[in-house]
Design a protein around this motif. Structure first.
Motif, mmCIF file in Angstrom:
data_model
loop_
_atom_site.group_PDB
_atom_site.id
_atom_site.type_symbol
_atom_site.label_atom_id
_atom_site.label_comp_id
_atom_site.label_asym_id
_atom_site.label_seq_id
_atom_site.Cartn_x
_atom_site.Cartn_y
_atom_site.Cartn_z
ATOM 1 N N CYS A 103 0.982 -1.206 0.148
ATOM 2 C CA CYS A 103 0.068 -0.015 -0.066
ATOM 3 C C CYS A 103 1.400 0.682 0.153
ATOM 4 C CB CYS A 103 -1.057 0.125 1.412
ATOM 5 S SG CYS A 103 -2.135 -1.720 1.333
ATOM 6 N N LYS A 104 0.337 2.072 -0.134
ATOM 7 C CA LYS A 104 1.096 3.067 -0.215
ATOM 8 C C LYS A 104 0.752 4.510 0.236
ATOM 9 C CE LYS A 104 4.134 1.903 -3.264
ATOM 10 N NZ LYS A 104 5.670 2.140 -2.962
ATOM 11 N N PHE A 105 -0.847 3.965 0.877
ATOM 12 C CA PHE A 105 -1.655 5.147 1.906
ATOM 13 C C PHE A 105 -2.138 4.404 1.964
ATOM 14 C CE2 PHE A 105 -5.459 8.089 2.539
ATOM 15 C CZ PHE A 105 -4.554 9.384 2.948
ATOM 16 N N ILE A 106 -3.005 4.781 4.197
ATOM 17 C CA ILE A 106 -3.455 4.113 5.096
ATOM 18 C C ILE A 106 -4.236 5.470 5.689
ATOM 19 C CG2 ILE A 106 -1.417 4.548 6.587
ATOM 20 C CD1 ILE A 106 -2.816 1.887 7.946
ATOM 21 N N ALA A 107 -5.593 5.203 5.549
ATOM 22 C CA ALA A 107 -6.543 6.355 6.504
ATOM 23 C C ALA A 107 -6.247 5.610 7.790
ATOM 24 C CB ALA A 107 -7.491 6.648 5.730
ATOM 25 N N PHE A 108 -6.224 6.384 8.904
ATOM 26 C CA PHE A 108 -6.089 6.305 10.482
ATOM 27 C C PHE A 108 -7.826 6.969 10.736
ATOM 28 C CE2 PHE A 108 -1.620 5.890 10.393
ATOM 29 C CZ PHE A 108 -1.745 4.344 10.692
ATOM 30 N N PRO A 109 -7.971 7.317 12.313
ATOM 31 C CA PRO A 109 -9.569 7.387 12.235
ATOM 32 C C PRO A 109 -8.645 9.127 12.575
ATOM 33 C CG PRO A 109 -8.991 5.294 13.779
ATOM 34 C CD PRO A 109 -7.495 5.877 13.060
ATOM 35 N N GLU A 110 -10.301 9.789 13.434
ATOM 36 C CA GLU A 110 -10.556 10.789 13.432
ATOM 37 C C GLU A 110 -10.135 10.878 15.503
ATOM 38 O OE1 GLU A 110 -14.832 11.115 15.559
ATOM 39 O OE2 GLU A 110 -14.117 13.691 15.114
ATOM 40 N N LEU A 111 -9.712 11.403 15.734
ATOM 41 C CA LEU A 111 -8.560 11.625 17.153
ATOM 42 C C LEU A 111 -8.087 10.485 16.865
ATOM 43 C CD1 LEU A 111 -12.596 13.570 18.504
ATOM 44 C CD2 LEU A 111 -9.839 14.265 17.745
ATOM 45 N N ALA A 112 -6.780 10.256 16.718
ATOM 46 C CA ALA A 112 -6.987 8.673 16.568
ATOM 47 C C ALA A 112 -5.443 8.932 17.721
ATOM 48 C CB ALA A 112 -5.558 8.579 15.233
ATOM 49 N N LEU A 113 -4.978 10.056 18.512
ATOM 50 C CA LEU A 113 -4.169 9.866 19.336
ATOM 51 C C LEU A 113 -4.502 9.692 20.540
ATOM 52 C CD1 LEU A 113 -1.670 12.478 17.609
ATOM 53 C CD2 LEU A 113 -2.001 10.587 17.499
ATOM 54 N N THR A 114 -6.039 9.936 20.717
ATOM 55 C CA THR A 114 -6.604 10.284 22.701
ATOM 56 C C THR A 114 -7.828 9.271 22.169
ATOM 57 O OG1 THR A 114 -8.214 11.819 22.216
ATOM 58 C CG2 THR A 114 -5.191 12.119 22.612
ATOM 59 N N THR A 115 -8.611 8.726 24.164
ATOM 60 C CA THR A 115 -9.428 8.422 23.553
ATOM 61 C C THR A 115 -11.003 9.335 23.245
ATOM 62 O OG1 THR A 115 -11.476 7.848 25.584
ATOM 63 C CG2 THR A 115 -9.937 9.555 25.960
ATOM 64 N N PHE A 116 -12.179 9.318 22.646
ATOM 65 C CA PHE A 116 -12.925 10.062 22.490
ATOM 66 C C PHE A 116 -13.071 11.383 23.122
ATOM 67 C CE2 PHE A 116 -17.200 11.521 20.865
ATOM 68 C CZ PHE A 116 -16.511 12.489 19.508
ATOM 69 N N PHE A 117 -12.480 12.104 23.738
ATOM 70 C CA PHE A 117 -13.037 12.928 25.270
ATOM 71 C C PHE A 117 -14.120 13.716 25.222
ATOM 72 C CE2 PHE A 117 -11.510 16.884 23.167
ATOM 73 C CZ PHE A 117 -10.872 16.746 22.278
ATOM 74 N N PRO A 118 -14.550 13.936 24.165
ATOM 75 C CA PRO A 118 -15.654 14.904 24.138
ATOM 76 C C PRO A 118 -17.173 13.571 24.467
ATOM 77 C CG PRO A 118 -14.564 14.927 21.634
ATOM 78 C CD PRO A 118 -14.097 14.317 22.317
ATOM 79 N N ARG A 119 -17.413 12.818 24.894
ATOM 80 C CA ARG A 119 -17.824 12.179 25.871
ATOM 81 C C ARG A 119 -18.019 12.738 27.237
ATOM 82 N NH1 ARG A 119 -13.805 7.823 25.494
ATOM 83 N NH2 ARG A 119 -15.496 6.915 23.292
ATOM 84 N N TYR A 120 -16.504 13.401 27.492
ATOM 85 C CA TYR A 120 -16.765 14.302 29.310
ATOM 86 C C TYR A 120 -17.364 15.202 29.299
ATOM 87 C CZ TYR A 120 -14.847 9.018 29.514
ATOM 88 O OH TYR A 120 -14.107 7.967 29.212
ATOM 89 N N TRP A 121 -17.315 15.598 30.062
ATOM 90 C CA TRP A 121 -17.822 17.494 30.845
ATOM 91 C C TRP A 121 -16.370 17.331 31.436
ATOM 92 C CZ3 TRP A 121 -20.251 21.400 29.082
ATOM 93 C CH2 TRP A 121 -19.721 22.576 30.402
#
Ligand code: CDT
Length: 318
Positions: free
Chosen positions: A41-59
């Motif tokens: 492969c010459k390209f790979i797509a990684f996720p959104e906010l891929a470096l941390t937990t999905f923190f917008p679930r927390y206030w």
């Protein structure tokens, strides 16, 4: 297969827990990058906010606690190994992360990186879902409207590796306007990452519809815009909060040609014929011949949802 083809991959991430370090996550990304490169492969797509937990679930009341989720530079010390390995192996990638600008503005951002490990372009998420106020009675929150500003870069495209890339981030994938602008700017490939909770906190939604709608929007967008879509999830249960998988590669025919089968770190790959979209662009979706922008003005004049001029006839449904 035409000569204008590229093998591309999606690198899905399993859960990232609050306690996980950036370094540990980057090691997982590097491992998937190597697997994709080993597969040609010459390209790979990684996720959104891929470096941390999905923190917008927390206030968080304490802004200092939230600050720890953002990157003020890209690459930085923690992510440099990913950029270095990409350059060594000659493979480009898409990476989502929370961006803090020098002016202290906060965006949900992705970068497109070339096979030399250098950033080719940046996108900042336009469609921010959720709410900005504290709703502690919900099982979890979706606070993107609190933690990010609406992206200010529009929907740019970038020439890289002999093709044209566009980027979206998660909720953008549900909005046809995003792909249309990218296609009108010449995108052949749209890379997008997502974090989609399996449970809808706003209304009772049968769980199977979450996956159905996820695929429905991307498959129709791929076909209607003659593009390849690379969709990469962060999924599984992050500290008990479940997000669905379903990462996939979609051809300009609208068909899913590769998909993940787990909710863990998983690489899928496909040899993508980058000329495939041309067939549709010359015929059924020949924009220059068939689009009628003179009748679409309302789409950019108004967000919709309110009474607009030009509604005709009929009575209220009984
Ligand atoms: N990350 C993201 O944009 N997720 C949304 C969930 C919306 S529910 C408030 C999505 O569209 O998948």
């Amino acid at each position: 297969m035409s000569s204008n083809s590229m093998k591309m991959a999606v690198g899905q991430l399993g859960p990232i827990h609050l306690a996980d370090s950036r370094e540990a996550v980057v090691a997982r990304l590097v491992s998937m990058l190597r697997e994709a490169a080993a597969g040609g492969c010459k390209f790979i797509a990684f996720p959104e906010l891929a470096l941390t937990t999905f923190f917008p679930r927390y206030w968080y009341d304490d802004e200092a606690e939230v600050a720890g989720f953002y990157e003020s530079e890209m690459p930085n010390a923690a992510t440099q190994p990913l950029f270095d390995e990409a350059a060594r192996l000659g493979i480009g990638f898409y990476l989502g992360y929370a961006e803090l600008t020098p002016e202290r503005r906060r965006f949900n951002t992705s970068v497109l990186v070339g096979p030399d490990g250098v950033i080719v372009g940046k996108y900042r998420k336009v469609h921010l879902p959720g709410h900005a106020d504290n709703r502690p009675t919900l099982p979890f929150q979706h606070l993107e409207k609190r933690y990010f500003e609406v992206g200010d870069l529009g929907f740019p495209t970038f020439a890289s590796q002999g093709t044209t890339f566009g980027m979206c981030i998660c909720n953008d994938r549900r909005w046809p306007e995003a792909y249309r602008v990218l296609a009108m700017r010449g995108a052949d490939v749209v890379a997008l990452g997502y974090n989609t909770p399996s449970h809808n906190i706003y209304y009772e939604e049968p769980p199977h519809l979450r996956m159905f709608h996820h695929r429905l929007v991307m498959q129709s967008a791929a076909y209607q815009n003659c593009i390849w879509v690379l969709a990469s999830a962060k999924c599984g249960a992050e500290d008990g909060f479940h997000m669905h998988g379903g990462s996939c590669i979609i051809a300009p025919s609208g068909e899913i040609v590769a998909q993940t089968s787990s909710e863990d770190d998983e690489v899928i790959q496909h040899h993508c014929d980058l000329d495939l979209g041309k067939r549709y662009r010359k015929t059924v979706f020949n924009f220059a011949r068939h689009r009628r922008p003179e009748h679409y003005g309302l789409i950019t004049e108004s967000a919709g949802g309110e009474q607009v001029a030009g509604q005709q006839g009929g009575t209220e449904p009984s």
